[in-house]
Design a protein around this motif. Structure first.
Motif, PDB file in Angstrom:
ATOM      1  N   ALA A 147       6.206  -6.988 -13.595  1.00 59.25           N
ATOM      2  CA  ALA A 147       5.685  -6.306 -12.273  1.00 59.25           C
ATOM      3  C   ALA A 147       4.568  -5.512 -12.316  1.00 59.25           C
ATOM      4  O   ALA A 147       4.155  -4.953 -13.632  1.00 59.25           O
ATOM      5  N   LEU A 148       3.721  -5.384 -11.551  1.00 55.85           N
ATOM      6  CA  LEU A 148       2.279  -4.620 -11.709  1.00 55.85           C
ATOM      7  C   LEU A 148       1.951  -4.168 -10.423  1.00 55.85           C
ATOM      8  O   LEU A 148       2.262  -4.607  -9.158  1.00 55.85           O
ATOM      9  N   ALA A 149       1.247  -2.760 -10.419  1.00 57.92           N
ATOM     10  CA  ALA A 149       0.546  -2.209  -9.125  1.00 57.92           C
ATOM     11  C   ALA A 149      -0.866  -1.773  -9.562  1.00 57.92           C
ATOM     12  O   ALA A 149      -1.038  -1.185 -10.715  1.00 57.92           O
ATOM     13  N   GLY A 150      -1.630  -1.821  -8.656  1.00 56.92           N
ATOM     14  CA  GLY A 150      -2.846  -1.143  -9.084  1.00 56.92           C
ATOM     15  C   GLY A 150      -3.974  -1.925  -9.658  1.00 56.92           C
ATOM     16  O   GLY A 150      -5.160  -1.792  -9.392  1.00 56.92           O
ATOM     17  N   GLN A 151      -3.662  -3.390  -9.862  1.00 53.15           N
ATOM     18  CA  GLN A 151      -4.664  -4.401 -10.466  1.00 53.15           C
ATOM     19  C   GLN A 151      -4.111  -5.680  -9.916  1.00 53.15           C
ATOM     20  O   GLN A 151      -2.609  -5.848  -9.694  1.00 53.15           O
ATOM     21  N   PRO A 152      -4.800  -6.662  -9.600  1.00 54.66           N
ATOM     22  CA  PRO A 152      -4.454  -7.983  -9.391  1.00 54.66           C
ATOM     23  C   PRO A 152      -3.760  -9.012 -10.263  1.00 54.66           C
ATOM     24  O   PRO A 152      -3.022  -9.655 -10.000  1.00 54.66           O
ATOM     25  N   GLY A 153      -3.831  -8.465 -11.652  1.00 55.40           N
ATOM     26  CA  GLY A 153      -3.207  -9.483 -12.461  1.00 55.40           C
ATOM     27  C   GLY A 153      -3.002  -8.582 -13.866  1.00 55.40           C
ATOM     28  O   GLY A 153      -4.038  -7.532 -14.038  1.00 55.40           O
ATOM     29  N   PHE A 154      -2.372  -9.235 -14.808  1.00 51.93           N
ATOM     30  CA  PHE A 154      -1.980  -8.281 -15.815  1.00 51.93           C
ATOM     31  C   PHE A 154      -3.232  -8.364 -16.903  1.00 51.93           C
ATOM     32  O   PHE A 154      -3.374  -7.489 -17.734  1.00 51.93           O
ATOM     33  N   GLY A 155      -4.208  -9.359 -16.770  1.00 53.21           N
ATOM     34  CA  GLY A 155      -5.352  -9.002 -17.340  1.00 53.21           C
ATOM     35  C   GLY A 155      -6.510  -8.342 -16.894  1.00 53.21           C
ATOM     36  O   GLY A 155      -7.678  -8.551 -17.428  1.00 53.21           O
ATOM     37  N   ASP A 156      -6.469  -7.541 -15.827  1.00 51.51           N
ATOM     38  CA  ASP A 156      -7.380  -6.927 -15.078  1.00 51.51           C
ATOM     39  C   ASP A 156      -7.154  -5.313 -15.613  1.00 51.51           C
ATOM     40  O   ASP A 156      -6.194  -4.870 -15.865  1.00 51.51           O
ATOM     41  N   LYS A 157      -8.379  -4.868 -15.411  1.00 49.03           N
ATOM     42  CA  LYS A 157      -8.350  -3.188 -15.582  1.00 49.03           C
ATOM     43  C   LYS A 157      -9.475  -2.810 -14.925  1.00 49.03           C
ATOM     44  O   LYS A 157     -10.148  -3.476 -14.091  1.00 49.03           O
ATOM     45  N   GLY A 158      -9.669  -1.420 -14.937  1.00 48.60           N
ATOM     46  CA  GLY A 158     -10.677  -0.796 -14.144  1.00 48.60           C
ATOM     47  C   GLY A 158     -10.577   0.064 -13.008  1.00 48.60           C
ATOM     48  O   GLY A 158      -9.586  -0.003 -12.261  1.00 48.60           O
ATOM     49  N   LEU A 200     -14.308   1.383  -4.742  1.00 51.20           N
ATOM     50  CA  LEU A 200     -13.960   2.497  -4.229  1.00 51.20           C
ATOM     51  C   LEU A 200     -12.416   2.682  -4.008  1.00 51.20           C
ATOM     52  O   LEU A 200     -11.714   1.482  -4.156  1.00 51.20           O
ATOM     53  N   ALA A 201     -11.832   3.754  -3.692  1.00 50.77           N
ATOM     54  CA  ALA A 201     -10.500   3.821  -3.773  1.00 50.77           C
ATOM     55  C   ALA A 201      -9.951   3.202  -2.557  1.00 50.77           C
ATOM     56  O   ALA A 201     -10.526   3.280  -1.622  1.00 50.77           O
ATOM     57  N   ALA A 202      -8.642   2.669  -2.762  1.00 49.86           N
ATOM     58  CA  ALA A 202      -8.090   2.019  -1.425  1.00 49.86           C
ATOM     59  C   ALA A 202      -6.454   2.673  -1.835  1.00 49.86           C
ATOM     60  O   ALA A 202      -6.087   3.052  -2.818  1.00 49.86           O
ATOM     61  N   ARG A 203      -5.838   2.219  -0.797  1.00 47.78           N
ATOM     62  CA  ARG A 203      -4.368   2.569  -0.587  1.00 47.78           C
ATOM     63  C   ARG A 203      -3.371   1.925  -1.577  1.00 47.78           C
ATOM     64  O   ARG A 203      -2.301   2.316  -1.895  1.00 47.78           O
ATOM     65  N   ASP A 204      -3.993   0.802  -2.232  1.00 48.58           N
ATOM     66  CA  ASP A 204      -3.135   0.138  -3.420  1.00 48.58           C
ATOM     67  C   ASP A 204      -4.121   0.109  -4.800  1.00 48.58           C
ATOM     68  O   ASP A 204      -3.981  -0.533  -5.603  1.00 48.58           O
ATOM     69  N   SER A 205      -5.007   1.054  -4.710  1.00 45.85           N
ATOM     70  CA  SER A 205      -5.634   1.060  -5.921  1.00 45.85           C
ATOM     71  C   SER A 205      -5.399   2.473  -6.931  1.00 45.85           C
ATOM     72  O   SER A 205      -4.928   3.281  -6.145  1.00 45.85           O
ATOM     73  N   ALA A 223       0.730  -1.220  -0.047  1.00 49.51           N
ATOM     74  CA  ALA A 223      -0.031  -0.010   0.029  1.00 49.51           C
ATOM     75  C   ALA A 223       0.882   1.129  -0.025  1.00 49.51           C
ATOM     76  O   ALA A 223       1.979   1.121   0.440  1.00 49.51           O
ATOM     77  N   ALA A 224       0.268   2.324  -0.583  1.00 49.33           N
ATOM     78  CA  ALA A 224       1.004   3.626  -0.491  1.00 49.33           C
ATOM     79  C   ALA A 224       1.313   4.029   1.039  1.00 49.33           C
ATOM     80  O   ALA A 224       0.601   4.144   1.966  1.00 49.33           O
ATOM     81  N   ALA A 225       2.678   4.744   1.257  1.00 48.03           N
ATOM     82  CA  ALA A 225       2.886   4.830   2.582  1.00 48.03           C
ATOM     83  C   ALA A 225       2.509   6.232   2.919  1.00 48.03           C
ATOM     84  O   ALA A 225       1.911   6.425   3.945  1.00 48.03           O
ATOM     85  N   VAL A 226       2.024   7.108   1.923  1.00 49.20           N
ATOM     86  CA  VAL A 226       1.392   8.457   2.124  1.00 49.20           C
ATOM     87  C   VAL A 226       0.465   8.927   1.186  1.00 49.20           C
ATOM     88  O   VAL A 226       0.640   8.647   0.148  1.00 49.20           O
TER      89      VAL A 226
END
Length: 392
Positions: free
Chosen positions: A339-350, A356-361, A27-30
């Motif tokens: 490597a990836l951030a913001g989605q669970p897998g390479f085939g995911d989007k949205g 809703l927004a989260a610290r890792d979305s 998750a984002a630190a700040v």
């Protein structure tokens, strides 16, 4: 290819891609700007020292700061003298408005050396802060990070002086000293690079400009300084561009995020002649393809959808794959993302993974900048800036 149905989020998902490794920490630190509260809906944004409205650029001038943010929707720059250590830390200084409670293009007046109209790209290097003041069609340069409110820029590029604000200075053609909807800036090895998006080109200055309206030394994306055609007036290929938005340097070469062609252009070495073709592209299977996600609905580890941002984090090239609301990490040797951030897998989007927004979305991450092990993310659609550490 197989498809599976998830009733939990009412969407289809591709399952024929390799599992990614984590690009960033869990998750984002700040989080600066819009604050994440479980189950809470976004609230109206009111200008203030801790609020942000669609920020499109940010950078740390050093590991401990200062931090400079282009608060795009409020038409201002916010400056934190020290790297913020806690969520919602208010800014110390601002450029572009009379006070923290005001907003409006050029502070609702004429353009000047301390006003802004849709500021977007932000970069610091060689002791200089560069800001792409996109809708004033200019780049502003400060010697050092401003240390007081509304300190005027030292140099204005794209216009003859600080009062100018017309695209290409009001002419129908471009020039070596004009700009049109410039959205990105970078300082690489003492050179200034400008993504001159509306002119569909990148301008290169051999050093840091020292006078108003100084002409660029090299143009990429066009055969000369006067042309401004999409893809250099031809079908897409290795020389032309559509919407260049960001520039980065890597291993002595150059990368340009060509968002309109859904790709990143790669030069193995810094080009030395106008319109020099790139050596490779990321996000497409060849030099002539332009469709988002390679003409598929779902993304993959080697496809892109309107990439707006670039950064180099350690040994990894990070691409802000904006319309897929994710960050991709590519190895320096090339190939598909690993490597990836913001989605669970390479085939995911949205946007925010369809929630809703989260610290890792992420929701339309517009720009990114790396300092040490920290990635600064302008998470524009969530009205916030994330300080996010690299994965261990």
């Amino acid at each position: 290819m197989t498809l599976s149905v998830s009733l939990a989020n009412h969407r289809l998902r591709r399952t024929d891609h390799a599992a990614p490794r984590a690009l960033l920490a869990a998750a984002a630190a700040v989080v600066l700007g819009e604050q994440v509260t479980a189950g809470a809906l976004p609230q109206p944004i009111v200008p203030g020292p801790a609020s942000l409205f669609g920020p499109r650029g940010a950078c740390l001038a050093g590991p401990e700061g200062p931090l400079v943010v282009a608060d795009t929707g409020h038409h201002r720059l916010l400056v934190w003298r020290r790297r913020p250590a806690a969520d919602g830390t208010p800014a110390d200084l601002l450029i572009g408005q009379p006070d923290f409670a005001r907003e409006g293009r050029n502070a609702k007046g004429p353009a000047g050396a301390a006003t802004l109209n849709v500021p977007t790209g932000v970069a610091f290097g060689a002791g200089v802060l560069a800001v792409a003041d996109a809708w004033n069609h200019r780049v502003l340069l400060w010697h050092g990070v401003p240390d007081r409110d509304n300190r005027p820029a030292d140099v204005v590029l794209g216009q003859a002086d600080a009062a100018g604000c017309l695209a290409n200075r009001g002419a129908d053609t471009a020039g070596a000293e004009t700009l049109n909807w410039c959205y990105g800036v970078a300082i690489i090895d003492g050179r200034l690079f400008v993504a001159d998006t509306g002119n569909r080109r990148v301008l290169v200055f051999d050093g840091i400009p020292t006078r108003h309206g100084q002409a660029a030394d090299l143009v990429l994306g066009q055969g000369d300084f006067t042309r401004r055609d999409e893809n250099a007036g031809a079908a897409a290929g290795p020389a032309g561009m559509r919407w260049p938005h960001a520039v980065a340097g890597l291993c002595g070469g150059l990368l340009v995020a060509d968002a309109g062609n859904n790709r990143v252009m790669v030069w193995d070495r810094l080009p030395d002649r106008p319109g020099a073709p790139c050596d490779a592209v990321i996000g497409q299977g060849d030099m002539v393809s332009v469709d988002h996600n390679r003409a598929a609905y779902f993304p993959t580890a080697d496809s892109l959808n309107m990439p707006y941002g670039l950064a180099v984090l350690g040994e990894t090239l990070v691409v802000a794959d904006t319309a897929n609301s994710r960050l991709l990490g590519f190895p320096r040797a090339g190939g598909a993302a690993v490597a990836l951030a913001g989605q669970p897998g390479f085939g995911d989007k949205g946007d925010n993974r369809w929630g809703l927004a989260a610290r890792d979305s992420l929701c339309w991450p517009y720009n990114i900048a790396a300092t040490g092990e920290t990635l600064v993310v302008a998470d524009s659609g969530n009205n916030r800036i994330l300080l996010w550490e690299a994965a261990p």
